[in-house]
Design a protein around this motif. Structure first.
Motif, PDB file in Angstrom:
ATOM      1  N   ALA A  15      54.855  -1.336  53.859  1.00  0.00           N
ATOM      2  CA  ALA A  15      54.440  -2.721  53.619  1.00  0.00           C
ATOM      3  C   ALA A  15      53.158  -2.809  52.789  1.00  0.00           C
ATOM      4  O   ALA A  15      52.226  -2.015  52.974  1.00  0.00           O
ATOM      5  CB  ALA A  15      54.215  -3.418  54.963  1.00  0.00           C
ATOM      6  N   ASP A  36      64.024  -7.928  45.988  1.00  0.00           N
ATOM      7  CA  ASP A  36      63.106  -7.516  47.051  1.00  0.00           C
ATOM      8  C   ASP A  36      63.930  -7.532  48.338  1.00  0.00           C
ATOM      9  O   ASP A  36      64.134  -8.583  48.942  1.00  0.00           O
ATOM     10  CB  ASP A  36      61.963  -8.543  47.089  1.00  0.00           C
ATOM     11  N   THR A  37      64.428  -6.367  48.749  1.00  0.00           N
ATOM     12  CA  THR A  37      65.384  -6.346  49.871  1.00  0.00           C
ATOM     13  C   THR A  37      64.724  -6.726  51.205  1.00  0.00           C
ATOM     14  O   THR A  37      65.403  -7.148  52.133  1.00  0.00           O
ATOM     15  CB  THR A  37      66.080  -4.970  50.008  1.00  0.00           C
ATOM     16  N   GLY A  38      63.397  -6.580  51.281  1.00  0.00           N
ATOM     17  CA  GLY A  38      62.689  -6.986  52.502  1.00  0.00           C
ATOM     18  C   GLY A  38      62.904  -8.468  52.796  1.00  0.00           C
ATOM     19  O   GLY A  38      62.932  -8.887  53.962  1.00  0.00           O
ATOM     20  N   TYR A  41      65.831  -9.142  55.138  1.00  0.00           N
ATOM     21  CA  TYR A  41      65.538  -8.944  56.561  1.00  0.00           C
ATOM     22  C   TYR A  41      64.597 -10.039  57.072  1.00  0.00           C
ATOM     23  O   TYR A  41      64.681 -10.455  58.219  1.00  0.00           O
ATOM     24  CB  TYR A  41      64.975  -7.538  56.797  1.00  0.00           C
ATOM     25  N   GLY A  83      57.333 -11.075  58.985  1.00  0.00           N
ATOM     26  CA  GLY A  83      57.373  -9.665  58.576  1.00  0.00           C
ATOM     27  C   GLY A  83      57.580  -8.760  59.786  1.00  0.00           C
ATOM     28  O   GLY A  83      58.390  -7.827  59.760  1.00  0.00           O
ATOM     29  N   ALA A  86      61.007  -9.196  61.088  1.00  0.00           N
ATOM     30  CA  ALA A  86      61.959  -8.553  60.176  1.00  0.00           C
ATOM     31  C   ALA A  86      62.088  -7.072  60.520  1.00  0.00           C
ATOM     32  O   ALA A  86      63.191  -6.519  60.525  1.00  0.00           O
ATOM     33  CB  ALA A  86      61.512  -8.726  58.724  1.00  0.00           C
ATOM     34  N   SER A  87      60.957  -6.441  60.834  1.00  0.00           N
ATOM     35  CA  SER A  87      61.028  -5.001  61.125  1.00  0.00           C
ATOM     36  C   SER A  87      61.730  -4.746  62.461  1.00  0.00           C
ATOM     37  O   SER A  87      62.188  -3.640  62.718  1.00  0.00           O
ATOM     38  CB  SER A  87      59.637  -4.356  61.074  1.00  0.00           C
ATOM     39  N   ALA A  90      65.563  -5.328  61.577  1.00  0.00           N
ATOM     40  CA  ALA A  90      65.994  -4.275  60.645  1.00  0.00           C
ATOM     41  C   ALA A  90      66.334  -2.963  61.346  1.00  0.00           C
ATOM     42  O   ALA A  90      66.868  -2.046  60.726  1.00  0.00           O
ATOM     43  CB  ALA A  90      64.905  -4.045  59.602  1.00  0.00           C
ATOM     44  N   ARG A 122      63.122  -0.073  52.003  1.00  0.00           N
ATOM     45  CA  ARG A 122      62.780   1.098  52.818  1.00  0.00           C
ATOM     46  C   ARG A 122      63.823   2.207  52.710  1.00  0.00           C
ATOM     47  O   ARG A 122      63.527   3.371  52.946  1.00  0.00           O
ATOM     48  CB  ARG A 122      62.662   0.701  54.304  1.00  0.00           C
ATOM     49  N   ASP A 123      65.066   1.829  52.384  1.00  0.00           N
ATOM     50  CA  ASP A 123      66.165   2.815  52.367  1.00  0.00           C
ATOM     51  C   ASP A 123      66.930   2.768  51.049  1.00  0.00           C
ATOM     52  O   ASP A 123      68.093   3.133  50.982  1.00  0.00           O
ATOM     53  CB  ASP A 123      67.129   2.530  53.519  1.00  0.00           C
ATOM     54  N   ILE A 124      66.274   2.288  50.015  1.00  0.00           N
ATOM     55  CA  ILE A 124      66.971   2.062  48.737  1.00  0.00           C
ATOM     56  C   ILE A 124      67.307   3.382  48.042  1.00  0.00           C
ATOM     57  O   ILE A 124      68.423   3.568  47.560  1.00  0.00           O
ATOM     58  CB  ILE A 124      66.113   1.170  47.800  1.00  0.00           C
ATOM     59  N   ARG A 172      54.048  -2.058  61.905  1.00  0.00           N
ATOM     60  CA  ARG A 172      55.245  -2.046  61.061  1.00  0.00           C
ATOM     61  C   ARG A 172      55.531  -0.662  60.489  1.00  0.00           C
ATOM     62  O   ARG A 172      56.670  -0.222  60.416  1.00  0.00           O
ATOM     63  CB  ARG A 172      55.105  -3.072  59.942  1.00  0.00           C
ATOM     64  N   ASP A 176      58.896   1.317  60.958  1.00  0.00           N
ATOM     65  CA  ASP A 176      59.718   1.636  59.788  1.00  0.00           C
ATOM     66  C   ASP A 176      59.893   3.148  59.577  1.00  0.00           C
ATOM     67  O   ASP A 176      60.965   3.603  59.191  1.00  0.00           O
ATOM     68  CB  ASP A 176      59.139   0.989  58.520  1.00  0.00           C
ATOM     69  N   ARG A 179      62.018   4.657  63.112  1.00  0.00           N
ATOM     70  CA  ARG A 179      63.283   4.162  63.672  1.00  0.00           C
ATOM     71  C   ARG A 179      64.419   5.148  63.357  1.00  0.00           C
ATOM     72  O   ARG A 179      64.334   5.919  62.391  1.00  0.00           O
ATOM     73  CB  ARG A 179      63.580   2.765  63.122  1.00  0.00           C
TER      74      ARG A 179
HETATM   75  O1  C5P Z   1      59.236  -5.394  52.358  1.00  0.00           O
HETATM   76  P1  C5P Z   1      58.871  -6.302  53.508  1.00  0.00           P
HETATM   77  O2  C5P Z   1      57.551  -5.973  54.094  1.00  0.00           O
HETATM   78  O3  C5P Z   1      59.022  -7.733  53.168  1.00  0.00           O
HETATM   79  O4  C5P Z   1      59.984  -5.994  54.617  1.00  0.00           O
HETATM   80  C1  C5P Z   1      59.966  -6.563  55.896  1.00  0.00           C
HETATM   81  C2  C5P Z   1      60.611  -5.583  56.867  1.00  0.00           C
HETATM   82  O5  C5P Z   1      62.003  -5.488  56.559  1.00  0.00           O
HETATM   83  C3  C5P Z   1      60.100  -4.152  56.792  1.00  0.00           C
HETATM   84  O6  C5P Z   1      58.968  -3.931  57.616  1.00  0.00           O
HETATM   85  C4  C5P Z   1      61.291  -3.328  57.226  1.00  0.00           C
HETATM   86  O7  C5P Z   1      61.339  -3.163  58.621  1.00  0.00           O
HETATM   87  C5  C5P Z   1      62.480  -4.179  56.824  1.00  0.00           C
HETATM   88  N1  C5P Z   1      63.162  -3.626  55.661  1.00  0.00           N
HETATM   89  C6  C5P Z   1      64.088  -2.635  55.857  1.00  0.00           C
HETATM   90  N2  C5P Z   1      64.812  -2.155  54.819  1.00  0.00           N
HETATM   91  C7  C5P Z   1      64.623  -2.607  53.579  1.00  0.00           C
HETATM   92  C8  C5P Z   1      63.643  -3.598  53.336  1.00  0.00           C
HETATM   93  C9  C5P Z   1      62.904  -4.084  54.399  1.00  0.00           C
HETATM   94  O8  C5P Z   1      64.287  -2.193  56.971  1.00  0.00           O
HETATM   95  N3  C5P Z   1      65.370  -2.114  52.585  1.00  0.00           N
END
Ligand code: C5P
Length: 217
Positions: A15, A36-38, A41, A83, A86-87, A90, A122-124, A172, A176, A179
């Motif tokens: 993050a 922005d895949t975050g 989530y 945020g 989201a974690s 996710a 995170r997993d791209i 976070r 992240d 997990r």
């Molecule tokens: O990138 P951002 O901080 O906005 O993402 C929020 C949360 O979404 C991350 O802390 C993570 O847990 C989750 N995430 C994920 N996989 C992704 C993008 C984000 O698990 N590809």
């Protein structure tokens, strides 16, 4: 369907490391569709906090079917609380599976007006676009990241303190990196970019140099 001869850039980062900022600049420079895949989530987390009673996998399935990039622009997705939520969502394998196809479609089949795609998350690099032409792991030390996020949140008129942001980012990171499902990690084939002492411009130029060198070959 997969479009041929496109550039795919995959970025993973913890993050507030500056990945989003540089990904946007890079995408603009090379005419790539940026995702922005975050935010996906975060949107799911927002659904959960807004509709705790309705929230279920089938509820999400119907929402995700209609998902479009426009849905990811909401200001409500930017808060620290979302945020953190989201974690948490996710971590759920079934939830991640629901959004995989959306991400892959953007990565492998961007509209014709784009010359490729750039995704960050995170997993791209190892899960969503494992065969990306360019892979980066963007990071910075935790205090620098917390300070950047703190300034961003202040700009959004949030009352959060620096220490609260720092704690939240540390939590976070822990979630992240540790997990079981799709943890954040740097793959061997990703280039490490540490932005702790890099300006936005220097970060962009560093990445651009790597891409241009490869494109010339
Ligand atoms: O990138 P951002 O901080 O906005 O993402 C929020 C949360 O979404 C991350 O802390 C993570 O847990 C989750 N995430 C994920 N996989 C992704 C993008 C984000 O698990 N590809």
């Amino acid at each position: 369907m997969k479009r041929k001869n496109i550039i795919k850039i995959a970025i993973d980062s913890p993050a507030a490391a500056g990945a989003g900022t540089v990904a946007k600049t890079i995408s603009k420079h090379y005419n790539l569709l940026y995702l922005d895949t975050g935010k996906i989530y975060r949107l799911i987390a927002l659904y959960k906090t807004k509709n705790p009673k309705k929230f279920s996998l089938s509820f999400l399935k119907t929402k995700i079917k209609k998902l479009s990039l426009k849905d990811l622009g909401s200001k409500f997705l930017l808060s620290d609380k979302i945020g953190t939520e989201a974690s948490i969502v996710a971590k759920d394998k079934r939830i991640r599976k629901l959004v995989h196809n959306f991400q892959k479609e953007i990565a492998y089949n961007p509209p014709k007006k784009f010359d490729g795609s750039c995704l960050d998350g995170r997993d791209i690099t190892y899960n969503i676009v494992p065969d990306a032409e360019f892979k980066f792991f963007i990071t910075a030390n935790v205090k620098t990241r917390a300070l950047r996020r703190f300034k961003e949140l202040k700009g959004l008129k949030s009352n959060i303190t620096f220490n609260e942001v720092l704690k939240s980012i540390q939590k976070r990171d822990k979630n992240d990196y540790n997990r079981k499902v799709s943890p954040l990690k740097k793959t061997k084939d990703s280039v490490l970019i540490n932005t702790t002492n890099l300006s936005k411009r220097s970060c962009f130029l560093k990445i651009k140099k790597i891409i241009d060198k490869e494109l010339k070959n």
